[in-house]
Design an enzyme around this catalytic site. Structure first.
Site, PDB file in Angstrom:
ATOM      1  N   LYS A 189     -11.574  -1.781   8.661  1.00  0.00           N
ATOM      2  CA  LYS A 189     -10.854  -2.442   9.440  1.00  0.00           C
ATOM      3  C   LYS A 189     -11.078  -2.052  10.812  1.00  0.00           C
ATOM      4  O   LYS A 189     -11.712  -2.827  11.490  1.00  0.00           O
ATOM      5  CB  LYS A 189      -9.048  -2.280   9.129  1.00  0.00           C
ATOM      6  CG  LYS A 189      -8.924  -2.716   7.861  1.00  0.00           C
ATOM      7  CD  LYS A 189      -7.581  -2.089   7.179  1.00  0.00           C
ATOM      8  CE  LYS A 189      -7.475  -2.188   5.931  1.00  0.00           C
ATOM      9  NZ  LYS A 189      -7.445  -3.492   4.958  1.00  0.00           N
TER      10      LYS A 189
ATOM     11  N   TRP B   5       0.906  -1.072  -0.029  1.00  0.00           N
ATOM     12  CA  TRP B   5       0.130   0.136  -0.005  1.00  0.00           C
ATOM     13  C   TRP B   5       0.823   1.215  -0.156  1.00  0.00           C
ATOM     14  O   TRP B   5       0.704   2.389  -0.599  1.00  0.00           O
ATOM     15  CB  TRP B   5      -1.093   0.003   1.358  1.00  0.00           C
ATOM     16  CG  TRP B   5      -1.860  -1.237   1.447  1.00  0.00           C
ATOM     17  CD1 TRP B   5      -1.699  -2.191   2.129  1.00  0.00           C
ATOM     18  CD2 TRP B   5      -2.878  -1.663   0.199  1.00  0.00           C
ATOM     19  NE1 TRP B   5      -2.589  -3.200   1.711  1.00  0.00           N
ATOM     20  CE2 TRP B   5      -3.533  -2.922   0.707  1.00  0.00           C
ATOM     21  CE3 TRP B   5      -3.253  -1.193  -0.808  1.00  0.00           C
ATOM     22  CZ2 TRP B   5      -4.285  -3.624  -0.164  1.00  0.00           C
ATOM     23  CZ3 TRP B   5      -4.106  -1.818  -1.828  1.00  0.00           C
ATOM     24  CH2 TRP B   5      -4.611  -3.161  -1.300  1.00  0.00           C
TER      25      TRP B   5
ATOM     26  N   ASP C 220      -1.042   6.982   6.239  1.00  0.00           N
ATOM     27  CA  ASP C 220      -2.311   6.253   5.873  1.00  0.00           C
ATOM     28  C   ASP C 220      -2.427   5.231   7.217  1.00  0.00           C
ATOM     29  O   ASP C 220      -1.470   4.574   7.642  1.00  0.00           O
ATOM     30  CB  ASP C 220      -1.789   5.147   4.758  1.00  0.00           C
ATOM     31  CG  ASP C 220      -2.707   4.315   4.268  1.00  0.00           C
ATOM     32  OD1 ASP C 220      -3.789   4.078   5.116  1.00  0.00           O
ATOM     33  OD2 ASP C 220      -2.601   3.327   3.530  1.00  0.00           O
TER      34      ASP C 220
HETATM   35  C1  LIG Z   1      -2.709   0.285   4.937  1.00  0.00           C
HETATM   36  C2  LIG Z   1      -3.682   0.238   3.908  1.00  0.00           C
HETATM   37  N1  LIG Z   1      -3.885   1.144   2.899  1.00  0.00           N
HETATM   38  C3  LIG Z   1      -4.864   1.115   1.764  1.00  0.00           C
HETATM   39  C4  LIG Z   1      -5.637   0.096   1.705  1.00  0.00           C
HETATM   40  C5  LIG Z   1      -6.548   0.337   0.488  1.00  0.00           C
HETATM   41  O1  LIG Z   1      -7.907   0.413   0.841  1.00  0.00           O
HETATM   42  P1  LIG Z   1      -9.050   0.240   0.025  1.00  0.00           P
HETATM   43  O2  LIG Z   1      -9.291  -1.164  -0.315  1.00  0.00           O
HETATM   44  O3  LIG Z   1     -10.141   0.540   0.628  1.00  0.00           O
HETATM   45  O4  LIG Z   1      -8.701   1.008  -1.148  1.00  0.00           O
HETATM   46  C6  LIG Z   1      -5.457  -0.857   2.729  1.00  0.00           C
HETATM   47  C7  LIG Z   1      -6.260  -2.216   2.559  1.00  0.00           C
HETATM   48  O5  LIG Z   1      -6.116  -3.383   2.786  1.00  0.00           O
HETATM   49  C8  LIG Z   1      -4.630  -0.933   3.685  1.00  0.00           C
HETATM   50  O6  LIG Z   1      -4.403  -1.747   4.454  1.00  0.00           O
END
Ligand SMILES: Cc1ncc(COP(=O)(O)O)c(C=O)c1O
Length: 360
Positions: free
Chosen positions: A198, A101, A174
């Site tokens: 989450k 991510w 994030d």
């Molecule tokens: C740390 C982190 N950032 C971003 C995301 C992506 O999120 P989304 O699926 O809502 O776009 C995730 C998804 O698991 C994540 O764990």
């Protein structure tokens, strides 16, 4: 439901929240309408939006220099909205490459300006948060971190976050997989974002806390729905918000407030400590990341042998354990032990690990 839900997201929710949601599916706030049927402009839902905003601000301890937004598009949409709004074409932003991510966020930023990779743990399969930082010679606009790397099970230490804060104008974080899980000073950031599925509720909404002053100069023309200023001006209602997901987030925030952030942090610590202790004591399982950076939310471990891993996956089924398989590119196991996961579920997982080992 007799399941121990270790999914990484969508993930376990507090049972009290599920019961409230169940009620609201039939009759939301005494309106005689389902939460799925109610107008986002109705006074009852506007009150939810306002309260969700106020609760999040309160739990983060943020003053009114910050705005709280509830947006569509998940964490992934923030990866591009952030540089679009904050990174000028010839300016440089610093990114940490600490997982899938984090890397996606970094790659999106490359389309909008310069990116300085401050550090990367990619070469060692993202098994730690790197300490060899290269801030570069060009002043950075901001530094982006992923406080908890959901896929690999690493988490930033608070001391490292504090160290970085002193080196850059502001930080962007994030916090999708560890928001409201530990005692952190949220006020030190320019922008915090987290998808809800989450620690905050159902998929379909992403919280963004943003310090208004970082939007003072816009780097480029921005499409309406990607412009933070538009969402601020419209109270996150420039288009129809995800009414249901915002409602679940509101209930989850109330549960966090009721339970207390301190209590949640202590419980999380206890769950993680005992699970890692069981892994360390095991003769068959081993942890997948360097101990100093172990996540309090996603616990990654493996037998190191895919045959045994498959056997363990099957072995845990009668225990009601679900969702422990690792991310598809990583393998092994990942037990996600978010805020709402009861300690009893961790106990069951530990018992299953011990029984499995004894059965070999
Ligand atoms: C740390 C982190 N950032 C971003 C995301 C992506 O999120 P989304 O699926 O809502 O776009 C995730 C998804 O698991 C994540 O764990």
């Amino acid at each position: 439901v007799n399941k121990h839900n270790f999914y990484s997201g969508p993930a376990v929710l507090p049972s009290e929240v599920l019961e409230q949601v169940q009620q609201a599916l039939v009759d939301f706030a005494g309106t005689g309408l389902s939460i799925l049927e109610v107008s986002h402009r109705s006074p009852s839902f506007v009150a939810v939006m306002d309260s969700a905003r106020a609760l999040a601000r309160d739990l983060m301890g943020l003053d009114d220099a910050y705005e709280i937004l509830w947006l569509h598009g998940g964490g992934n949409t923030q990866f591009s909205m952030i540089p679009m709004n904050l990174l000028h074409p010839h300016a440089t932003a610093g990114y940490f490459d600490t997982g899938i991510w984090a890397r996606s966020a970094m790659e999106e930023a490359q389309s909008f300006g310069q990116v300085q990779v401050i550090a990367s743990s990619r070469a060692s399969s993202y098994d730690h948060i790197p300490q060899d930082w290269d801030i570069g010679s060009t002043p950075l606009s901001y530094a982006h971190i992923t406080t908890n790397n959901t896929v690999y099970g690493t988490q930033w230490r608070l001391s490292d976050i504090d160290r970085l804060k002193s080196l850059v104008p502001y930080m962007v974080a994030d916090m999708s997989s560890d928001i409201f899980s530990r005692d952190i000073d949220y006020s030190g950031f320019g922008l915090i974002y987290a998808c809800a599925q989450k620690n905050l509720g159902a998929a379909g909404v992403t919280i963004v806390a943003i310090r208004r002053d970082i939007l003072a100069t816009m780097p480029r023309p921005i499409p309406t729905m990607s412009d933070y200023r538009v969402h601020i001006a419209h109270g996150s209602m420039r288009n129809t918000p995800s009414v249901f997901a915002v409602y679940v987030a509101y209930l989850t925030l109330q549960w966090i407030k009721r339970t207390g952030l301190d209590t949640i942090a202590i419980r999380n610590q206890r769950k993680a400590t005992k699970l890692y202790a069981a892994i360390d004591a095991s003769s068959i399982f081993k942890g997948m990341v360097q101990p100093a950076y172990r996540s309090g939310m996603n616990v990654c471990f493996t037998t190191g042998d895919s045959t045994y891993d498959t056997r363990f996956s099957d072995y845990v089924k009668p225990y009601g354990i679900i969702g422990i398989e690792g991310y598809r590119l990583v393998g092994g196991f990942r037990a996600s032990i978010y805020n709402a996961l009861p300690e009893a579920s961790v106990d069951v997982l530990i018992a299953a690990m011990l029984d499995f080992e004894a059965s070999l």
